[in-house]
Write a protein that holds these residues in place. Structure first.
Motif, PDB file in Angstrom:
ATOM      1  N   ASN A   1       1.189 -13.516  -7.055  1.00 39.42           N
ATOM      2  CA  ASN A   1       0.976 -13.244  -8.044  1.00 39.42           C
ATOM      3  C   ASN A   1       1.683 -11.816  -8.633  1.00 39.42           C
ATOM      4  N   LYS A   2       1.771 -11.636  -9.740  1.00 35.59           N
ATOM      5  CA  LYS A   2       2.575 -10.302 -10.473  1.00 35.59           C
ATOM      6  C   LYS A   2       1.951  -8.966  -9.671  1.00 35.59           C
ATOM      7  N   ASP A   3       0.782  -8.974  -9.588  1.00 34.21           N
ATOM      8  CA  ASP A   3       0.358  -7.578  -8.958  1.00 34.21           C
ATOM      9  C   ASP A   3       0.294  -7.523  -7.391  1.00 34.21           C
ATOM     10  N   GLN A   4       0.377  -8.480  -6.826  1.00 31.29           N
ATOM     11  CA  GLN A   4       1.006  -8.507  -5.368  1.00 31.29           C
ATOM     12  C   GLN A   4       2.408  -8.131  -5.311  1.00 31.29           C
ATOM     13  N   TRP A   5       3.138  -8.921  -6.189  1.00 32.30           N
ATOM     14  CA  TRP A   5       4.706  -8.599  -6.137  1.00 32.30           C
ATOM     15  C   TRP A   5       4.824  -7.256  -6.153  1.00 32.30           C
ATOM     16  N   CYS A   6       4.556  -6.332  -7.247  1.00 27.41           N
ATOM     17  CA  CYS A   6       4.646  -5.181  -7.626  1.00 27.41           C
ATOM     18  C   CYS A   6       4.280  -4.420  -6.526  1.00 27.41           C
ATOM     19  N   ASN A   7       3.223  -4.407  -5.951  1.00 31.96           N
ATOM     20  CA  ASN A   7       2.646  -3.580  -4.753  1.00 31.96           C
ATOM     21  C   ASN A   7       3.427  -3.853  -3.386  1.00 31.96           C
ATOM     22  N   VAL A   8       3.832  -5.012  -3.341  1.00 32.65           N
ATOM     23  CA  VAL A   8       4.984  -4.926  -2.133  1.00 32.65           C
ATOM     24  C   VAL A   8       6.185  -3.914  -2.049  1.00 32.65           C
ATOM     25  N   LEU A   9       6.604  -3.963  -3.350  1.00 39.58           N
ATOM     26  CA  LEU A   9       7.796  -2.729  -3.657  1.00 39.58           C
ATOM     27  C   LEU A   9       7.034  -1.620  -3.383  1.00 39.58           C
ATOM     28  N   GLU A  10       5.875  -1.099  -3.899  1.00 38.51           N
ATOM     29  CA  GLU A  10       5.379   0.131  -3.685  1.00 38.51           C
ATOM     30  C   GLU A  10       5.160   0.464  -2.157  1.00 38.51           C
ATOM     31  N   PHE A  11       4.620  -0.694  -1.485  1.00 37.90           N
ATOM     32  CA  PHE A  11       4.366  -0.449  -0.022  1.00 37.90           C
ATOM     33  C   PHE A  11       5.541  -0.163   0.740  1.00 37.90           C
ATOM     34  N   SER A  12       6.591  -0.972   0.500  1.00 35.35           N
ATOM     35  CA  SER A  12       8.127  -0.663   1.124  1.00 35.35           C
ATOM     36  C   SER A  12       8.506   0.565   0.960  1.00 35.35           C
ATOM     37  N   ARG A  13       8.147   1.278  -0.157  1.00 37.63           N
ATOM     38  CA  ARG A  13       8.755   2.679  -0.239  1.00 37.63           C
ATOM     39  C   ARG A  13       7.956   3.729   0.130  1.00 37.63           C
ATOM     40  N   THR A  14       6.487   3.604   0.399  1.00 39.66           N
ATOM     41  CA  THR A  14       5.664   4.668   0.488  1.00 39.66           C
ATOM     42  C   THR A  14       5.050   4.516   2.073  1.00 39.66           C
ATOM     43  N   ILE A  15       5.081   3.550   2.487  1.00 41.43           N
ATOM     44  CA  ILE A  15       4.262   3.515   3.782  1.00 41.43           C
ATOM     45  C   ILE A  15       5.324   3.315   5.023  1.00 41.43           C
ATOM     46  N   ASN A  16       4.952   4.098   6.086  1.00 42.42           N
ATOM     47  CA  ASN A  16       5.825   4.381   7.300  1.00 42.42           C
ATOM     48  C   ASN A  16       5.829   3.198   7.938  1.00 42.42           C
ATOM     49  N   LEU A  17       7.045   3.073   8.793  1.00 43.61           N
ATOM     50  CA  LEU A  17       7.329   1.888   9.507  1.00 43.61           C
ATOM     51  C   LEU A  17       6.176   1.509  10.604  1.00 43.61           C
ATOM     52  N   ASP A  18       5.496   2.536  10.986  1.00 48.85           N
ATOM     53  CA  ASP A  18       4.575   2.400  11.881  1.00 48.85           C
ATOM     54  C   ASP A  18       3.017   2.148  11.222  1.00 48.85           C
ATOM     55  N   LEU A  19       2.961   2.083  10.086  1.00 46.70           N
ATOM     56  CA  LEU A  19       1.785   1.849   9.106  1.00 46.70           C
ATOM     57  C   LEU A  19       0.761   2.949   9.271  1.00 46.70           C
ATOM     58  N   SER A  20       1.287   4.196   9.833  1.00 49.59           N
ATOM     59  CA  SER A  20       0.253   5.016  10.275  1.00 49.59           C
ATOM     60  C   SER A  20      -0.244   5.969   8.989  1.00 49.59           C
ATOM     61  N   ASN A  21       0.311   5.884   7.881  1.00 51.89           N
ATOM     62  CA  ASN A  21      -0.221   6.216   6.620  1.00 51.89           C
ATOM     63  C   ASN A  21      -0.737   5.450   5.582  1.00 51.89           C
ATOM     64  N   TYR A  22      -1.004   3.999   6.124  1.00 55.55           N
ATOM     65  CA  TYR A  22      -1.827   3.277   5.341  1.00 55.55           C
ATOM     66  C   TYR A  22      -3.103   3.426   5.313  1.00 55.55           C
ATOM     67  N   ASP A  23      -3.710   3.471   3.875  1.00 57.70           N
ATOM     68  CA  ASP A  23      -4.983   3.909   3.754  1.00 57.70           C
ATOM     69  C   ASP A  23      -5.730   2.408   3.330  1.00 57.70           C
ATOM     70  N   GLU A  24      -6.606   1.955   4.434  1.00 57.01           N
ATOM     71  CA  GLU A  24      -7.316   0.724   4.155  1.00 57.01           C
ATOM     72  C   GLU A  24      -8.359   0.729   3.095  1.00 57.01           C
ATOM     73  N   ASP A  25      -8.781   1.945   2.708  1.00 56.27           N
ATOM     74  CA  ASP A  25      -9.712   2.189   1.433  1.00 56.27           C
ATOM     75  C   ASP A  25      -8.971   2.109   0.168  1.00 56.27           C
ATOM     76  N   GLY A  26      -7.558   2.084   0.115  1.00 52.44           N
ATOM     77  CA  GLY A  26      -6.792   2.230  -0.970  1.00 52.44           C
ATOM     78  C   GLY A  26      -7.015   1.273  -1.752  1.00 52.44           C
ATOM     79  N   ALA A  27      -6.066   1.270  -3.209  1.00 54.13           N
ATOM     80  CA  ALA A  27      -6.458   0.220  -3.985  1.00 54.13           C
ATOM     81  C   ALA A  27      -5.050  -0.899  -3.868  1.00 54.13           C
ATOM     82  N   TRP A  28      -4.653  -1.133  -2.539  1.00 55.76           N
ATOM     83  CA  TRP A  28      -3.612  -2.087  -2.162  1.00 55.76           C
ATOM     84  C   TRP A  28      -4.381  -3.448  -2.333  1.00 55.76           C
TER      85      TRP A  28
END
Length: 287
Positions: free
Chosen positions: A243-270
């Motif tokens: 869906n469009k929300d998932q689509w847009c968040n993939v771009l934001e994920f690719s721009r802000t999350i480190n390659l090792d995913l170390s800064n990914y917040d599981e409690d975030g609004a993803w």
């Protein structure tokens, strides 16, 4: 009458030095009287009151132009004639022509008011771009095309007009510019969001998974190092559409999350889709 007699006949006031008229005006009157009696031959030319004024300056000689001046003047005249005859032609070639653009459109549309798949294939061949090249997506965005594989007459005239392209050659010369648009983060985000609606079926609110993967590869495949892994995740996942929300968040994920995913917040609004991807990726790294 002699000069002496003439002088005696003049009023005595003519020779009063204390009078304000003992100036050039008085001398002029004396000379005028003597002139009437033809007695001016005894008076030198230097005594004429305007003698000092009659000595005009010698005429100034005009500088004779040198050979260099002649060449400069000749070149200036030639340049002027060249601009007079050539400028209209150059301007005509450089000016966008709606008529030429319209004729160019019908080379691919035939008798229709839309360029369809067959015309689009020939169009891509003429400009030297593969249909699946990302530059075609940028061009579609510039035309604000609503359906993948189709350019309507209105979209064509509006978009090509904004690009000032009314021929195949002009568009080929603009391809580098279209590619450079992707380097601007703001423009890229607009194109990325546009791609979702451009690629989806118009009677569907979501993008089918296969089309989504192709579009993601087109837009992120060369810039996001995790895309190959994310693509594998989508292939083995339960998802059939994006869906469009998932689509847009993939771009934001690719721009802000480190390659090792170390800064990914599981409690975030993803979206859940990305939570599941992170979990899947970490498990794979541990195994």
């Amino acid at each position: 009458m002699s000069v002496e007699e003439c002088r005696e006949s003049l009023p005595h006031s003519y020779f009063q030095l204390n009078s304000p008229l003992t100036t050039l005006a008085s001398i002029h009157k004396i000379h005028h009287t003597l002139h009437r009696l033809n007695l001016t031959e005894d008076i030198g030319q230097d005594s004429h009151p305007s003698a000092c004024c009659s000595r005009a300056m010698p005429p100034r000689k005009k500088r004779r132009p040198s050979a260099g001046d002649d060449m400069s003047a000749k070149k200036s005249r030639q340049d002027s004639v060249f601009r007079k005859h050539e400028t209209p032609q150059i301007r005509e070639e450089e000016t966008f022509s709606s008529k030429r653009c319209l004729e160019w459109f019908y080379e691919y549309a035939g008798c229709d008011d839309v360029v369809g798949p067959e015309g689009m294939e020939k169009f891509c061949e003429d400009i030297g771009v593969e249909p699946e090249n990302v530059v075609m997506l940028v061009l579609a965005w510039k035309l604000d095309a609503q359906s993948m594989g189709y350019f309507t007459l209105q979209e064509w005239l509006r978009g090509m007009g904004s690009l000032q392209c009314d021929s195949t050659e002009r568009l080929r010369n603009s391809l580098d510019y279209l590619r450079s648009v992707l380097n601007d983060s703001t423009s890229f985000k607009l194109i990325y969001r546009y791609a979702f609606d451009f690629a989806r079926e118009k009677d569907q609110r979501s993008l089918d998974l296969n089309t989504a993967k192709c579009m993601l590869g087109l837009l992120l495949g060369k810039t996001w190092s995790l895309f190959p892994v994310f693509n594998q995740f989508l292939e083995q996942s339960k998802y059939k559409v994006i869906n469009k929300d998932q689509w847009c968040n993939v771009l934001e994920f690719s721009r802000t999350i480190n390659l090792d995913l170390s800064n990914y917040d599981e409690d975030g609004a993803w979206p859940v889709l990305l939570d599941e991807f992170v979990e899947w990726y970490k498990e794979r790294q541990m195994s």
